[in-house]
Design a protein around this motif. Sequence first.
Motif, PDB file in Angstrom:
ATOM      1  N   GLU A 246      -8.685  -0.925   1.513  1.00 27.15           N
ATOM      2  CA  GLU A 246      -7.707  -0.589   2.547  1.00 27.15           C
ATOM      3  C   GLU A 246      -7.681   0.921   2.756  1.00 27.15           C
TER       4      GLU A 246
ATOM      5  N   GLY B  22      -1.463  -4.250   4.602  1.00 26.74           N
ATOM      6  CA  GLY B  22      -0.755  -5.168   5.486  1.00 26.74           C
ATOM      7  C   GLY B  22      -0.063  -4.447   6.627  1.00 26.74           C
TER       8      GLY B  22
ATOM      9  N   HIS C 170      -1.748  -9.216   2.735  1.00 28.57           N
ATOM     10  CA  HIS C 170      -2.661  -9.405   1.610  1.00 28.57           C
ATOM     11  C   HIS C 170      -2.038 -10.413   0.662  1.00 28.57           C
TER      12      HIS C 170
ATOM     13  N   GLU D 116      -6.025  -1.240  10.719  1.00 31.41           N
ATOM     14  CA  GLU D 116      -6.322  -2.626  11.097  1.00 31.41           C
ATOM     15  C   GLU D 116      -6.088  -2.882  12.581  1.00 31.41           C
TER      16      GLU D 116
ATOM     17  N   HIS E 254     -12.719  -8.600   2.983  1.00 29.79           N
ATOM     18  CA  HIS E 254     -11.560  -7.720   2.837  1.00 29.79           C
ATOM     19  C   HIS E 254     -10.624  -8.401   1.844  1.00 29.79           C
TER      20      HIS E 254
ATOM     21  N   HIS F 226      -0.900  -9.149   9.582  1.00 27.24           N
ATOM     22  CA  HIS F 226      -1.987  -9.030   8.609  1.00 27.24           C
ATOM     23  C   HIS F 226      -1.356  -8.744   7.249  1.00 27.24           C
TER      24      HIS F 226
HETATM   25 ZN   LIG Z   1      -5.799  -5.278   4.867  1.00 25.99          ZN
END
Ligand SMILES: [Zn+2]
Length: 218
Positions: free
Chosen positions: A5, A54, A135, A114, A185, A133
Amino acid sequence: MTIQEGVVKYQCEYTPAPALPAAQISELNAWRKLMVLARLIGQNPDLYGGYGYGNISHRLDTIVRADGRHPFVITGTQTGGKAELTPDDYVVVTACHPEENWLAAQGPVKPSSEALTHGAVYALDSQILWVVHAHSPEIWHNAEALGVPMTANVPYGTPEMAAEVRRLYAESDLPQKHIFGMAGHEDGIVTYGHTAEEAGFTMLSYLVRALQISERKN
Ligand SMILES: [Zn+2]
């Protein structure tokens, strides 16, 4: 190899601009707060190289655009570690071209790394207004058992990821499930919906199902 990330690697035409009014980001911010409580968005020195992870976004118009290019508001880069965000932590992506690896953004902060993946999801269908999004090691490691479509092992936030999102939409049951995992990812999961509830509760319900599978394994 999984990609960590936090590395902004796309072309971003960024223009500093004032924050959006608080009322315009309040629903987004409330859902983000819930995702942080569930550790689906956050920051942990032991995970993902210590980078924030995220992000959540919301499309700003409901117009059906033939080119699929919609302005959307998204959390700024490296906000994952903050428990509370303010309008100064959100930015508007005014143009997003994942296949060319560039976007334009306006706001008090640069967009999350992202944003291109979010833009690729919005481009799938004009009915998609919310993207989360997160994790989740639980969902990601149990993706097969949960029937979660997975991308091929390509780096996040790249034209290859955008192409994988389009491929999954055409070839898998992604249009029915509104969830996919990113094989390249680590722990990366994306959900989307017409409403915040569709996107948010899809993530939470898959997490609950994944936790049940994990329990059975223990
Ligand atoms: Zn991510």
